[in-house]
Design a protein around this motif. Structure first.
Motif, PDB file in Angstrom:
ATOM      1  N   GLN A 105       0.828  -1.200   0.000  1.00 55.13           N
ATOM      2  CA  GLN A 105       0.000   0.000   0.000  1.00 55.13           C
ATOM      3  C   GLN A 105       0.869   1.258   0.000  1.00 55.13           C
ATOM      4  O   GLN A 105       1.937   1.279   0.599  1.00 55.13           O
ATOM      5  CB  GLN A 105      -0.925   0.000   1.216  1.00 55.13           C
ATOM      6  N   PRO A 106       0.410   2.335  -0.650  1.00 51.94           N
ATOM      7  CA  PRO A 106       1.211   3.564  -0.711  1.00 51.94           C
ATOM      8  C   PRO A 106       1.211   4.324   0.611  1.00 51.94           C
ATOM      9  O   PRO A 106       0.262   4.264   1.389  1.00 51.94           O
ATOM     10  CB  PRO A 106       0.523   4.386  -1.809  1.00 51.94           C
ATOM     11  N   VAL A 107       2.288   5.035   0.834  1.00 52.89           N
ATOM     12  CA  VAL A 107       2.424   5.899   2.009  1.00 52.89           C
ATOM     13  C   VAL A 107       1.912   7.289   1.641  1.00 52.89           C
ATOM     14  O   VAL A 107       2.366   7.875   0.656  1.00 52.89           O
ATOM     15  CB  VAL A 107       3.896   5.990   2.451  1.00 52.89           C
ATOM     16  N   PRO A 108       0.958   7.842   2.390  1.00 51.31           N
ATOM     17  CA  PRO A 108       0.486   9.193   2.067  1.00 51.31           C
ATOM     18  C   PRO A 108       1.569  10.243   2.244  1.00 51.31           C
ATOM     19  O   PRO A 108       2.472  10.084   3.073  1.00 51.31           O
ATOM     20  CB  PRO A 108      -0.672   9.414   3.060  1.00 51.31           C
ATOM     21  N   HIS A 109       1.486  11.297   1.459  1.00 48.33           N
ATOM     22  CA  HIS A 109       2.477  12.375   1.532  1.00 48.33           C
ATOM     23  C   HIS A 109       2.124  13.294   2.696  1.00 48.33           C
ATOM     24  O   HIS A 109       1.654  14.429   2.518  1.00 48.33           O
ATOM     25  CB  HIS A 109       2.528  13.126   0.206  1.00 48.33           C
ATOM     26  N   LEU A 110       2.365  12.803   3.879  1.00 50.32           N
ATOM     27  CA  LEU A 110       2.018  13.472   5.132  1.00 50.32           C
ATOM     28  C   LEU A 110       3.191  13.315   6.083  1.00 50.32           C
ATOM     29  O   LEU A 110       3.606  12.189   6.387  1.00 50.32           O
ATOM     30  CB  LEU A 110       0.752  12.833   5.713  1.00 50.32           C
ATOM     31  N   LEU A 111       3.763  14.428   6.525  1.00 48.85           N
ATOM     32  CA  LEU A 111       4.955  14.412   7.373  1.00 48.85           C
ATOM     33  C   LEU A 111       4.571  14.798   8.800  1.00 48.85           C
ATOM     34  O   LEU A 111       4.021  15.876   9.032  1.00 48.85           O
ATOM     35  CB  LEU A 111       5.995  15.387   6.826  1.00 48.85           C
ATOM     36  N   HIS A 112       4.866  13.894   9.757  1.00 42.25           N
ATOM     37  CA  HIS A 112       4.538  14.110  11.165  1.00 42.25           C
ATOM     38  C   HIS A 112       5.808  14.370  11.978  1.00 42.25           C
ATOM     39  O   HIS A 112       6.842  13.716  11.760  1.00 42.25           O
ATOM     40  CB  HIS A 112       3.892  12.862  11.776  1.00 42.25           C
ATOM     41  N   GLN A 113       5.719  15.289  12.934  1.00 37.14           N
ATOM     42  CA  GLN A 113       6.720  15.432  13.983  1.00 37.14           C
ATOM     43  C   GLN A 113       6.002  15.653  15.301  1.00 37.14           C
ATOM     44  O   GLN A 113       4.849  16.104  15.334  1.00 37.14           O
ATOM     45  CB  GLN A 113       7.678  16.593  13.689  1.00 37.14           C
ATOM     46  N   ILE A 114       6.686  15.330  16.403  1.00 35.59           N
ATOM     47  CA  ILE A 114       6.112  15.469  17.738  1.00 35.59           C
ATOM     48  C   ILE A 114       7.094  16.254  18.595  1.00 35.59           C
ATOM     49  O   ILE A 114       8.303  15.966  18.574  1.00 35.59           O
ATOM     50  CB  ILE A 114       5.841  14.092  18.378  1.00 35.59           C
ATOM     51  N   TRP A 115       6.575  17.211  19.362  1.00 32.66           N
ATOM     52  CA  TRP A 115       7.425  17.942  20.319  1.00 32.66           C
ATOM     53  C   TRP A 115       6.638  18.166  21.591  1.00 32.66           C
ATOM     54  O   TRP A 115       5.605  18.846  21.579  1.00 32.66           O
ATOM     55  CB  TRP A 115       7.884  19.276  19.737  1.00 32.66           C
ATOM     56  N   ILE A 116       7.102  17.569  22.695  1.00 33.37           N
ATOM     57  CA  ILE A 116       6.456  17.747  23.988  1.00 33.37           C
ATOM     58  C   ILE A 116       7.510  18.167  25.010  1.00 33.37           C
ATOM     59  O   ILE A 116       8.699  17.989  24.790  1.00 33.37           O
ATOM     60  CB  ILE A 116       5.726  16.469  24.454  1.00 33.37           C
ATOM     61  N   GLY A 117       7.051  18.706  26.126  1.00 38.76           N
ATOM     62  CA  GLY A 117       7.975  19.163  27.153  1.00 38.76           C
ATOM     63  C   GLY A 117       8.109  20.678  27.148  1.00 38.76           C
ATOM     64  O   GLY A 117       7.455  21.387  26.380  1.00 38.76           O
TER      65      GLY A 117
END
Length: 316
Positions: A105-117
């Protein structure tokens, strides 16, 4: 004073000897720790049968002494015994078929990052947002308020209670990717260029990750996958499995570091139950020391002839 407190003080004394160049003195102290009746207080055992914190101290000493053989051995075995976690990654034939169907299956063109603290947002996040726009990707930065809207596994709250932000981010990335798919990136990567995108360097089909440089005793070969870059379609069974078992893994190896219980080790075991694509060896352009000035980042971005996309740079 508890055994843990007492032995931690002894380990600090050994570290001071090592840093001062007294390697023989440090080795003598660590040999005494190994024979101490309270040594089990130093945490879960590795695949060498040593408490993890003692083996980590021995590894640092081997590095200081320039002993490549002992260094390699301590690094390879700085994991729990393989059979301790193997059952979390066992799959049936039908589950294996589902894993590999998802890998088509294809990977959607969506970029995630997480920043907590409490630390300020690193400059890499704005850089990746710009990169995503240039490449036609949607960019999503997840903060505490965003994550609070998700039904995250209990292991997320348990990591936060420990003050283990990297472990909490491990949990959150799997949950986000299972729901939405796309590409997750840790915030200590910086884009090396904006004229090429991930779709130029990755298959963007199925599950893709980076390979770690140091081999580990995983029980399924020496390859350890990094979870700092994961590309995957939504509802991939490996991510669903991770979400469902992380709490059990944490309970199975209490006191384990996050990279065992929520990070690269358990990610590797479960991801490799199916096929995995590895990012190419040229994906990473270079690695900078923690806190290096941005001028060093810019120098790598300006270097001619590169075809990679990632600069390892922990700015905070």
């Amino acid at each position: 004073m508890s055994d843990k407190q007492r032995l931690n003080q002894i380990l600090e004394t050994a570290a001071a000897r090592r840093i001062a160049g007294d390697h023989a003195g440090a080795a003598q102290i660590l040999a005494g720790v190994a024979d101490d009746p309270g040594v089990s207080a130093l945490g879960p055992l590795t695949s060498l049968g040593l408490p993890r914190r003692l083996q980590a101290a021995l590894l640092k000493l081997a590095k200081a002494e320039g002993d490549a053989l002992r260094r390699s051995g301590y690094q390879f075995h700085l994991v729990p015994p393989p059979d301790q976690l193997a059952h979390f990654a066992q799959v049936t034939l039908e589950e294996r078929r589902a894993l590999n169907a998802a890998n088509r299956q294809p990977v959607p063109h969506l970029l995630h990052q997480i920043w907590i603290g409490d630390l300020p947002l690193p400059p890499s996040c704005a850089a990746w947002a710009d990169h995503a726009r240039a490449q036609g990707y949607e960019y999503r930065l997840w903060r505490e308020a965003d994550l609070a809207q998700l039904d995250l596994p209990d292991s997320f709250a348990r990591m936060l209670e420990r003050g283990d932000y990297p472990g909490a981010v491990d949990v959150a990335r799997y949950a986000i990717l299972a729901r939405q798919g796309g590409l997750y990136l840790d915030c200590d990567w910086y884009p090396a260029r904006d004229d090429i995108g991930f779709h130029d360097l990755l298959p963007m089909m199925g599950l893709t990750a980076l390979g770690e440089d140091i081999p580990r005793n995983t029980g399924i070969g020496g390859l350890l996958l990094a979870n700092s870059l994961i590309a995957v379609p939504a509802a991939h069974p490996a991510l669903l499995r991770l979400n469902s078992v992380l709490g059990e893994v944490m309970s199975a190896i209490p006191g384990a570091p996050a990279w065992w219980s929520t990070g690269p080790l358990i990610f590797t075991l479960i991801a490799r139950a199916g096929a995995v694509s590895l990012a190419g060896s040229g994906m990473v352009v270079g690695s900078l020391p923690q806190g290096a000035p941005f001028s060093d980042v810019q120098a790598l971005r300006d270097a001619p002839g590169g075809t990679g996309l990632l600069i390892a740079w922990k700015s905070w």
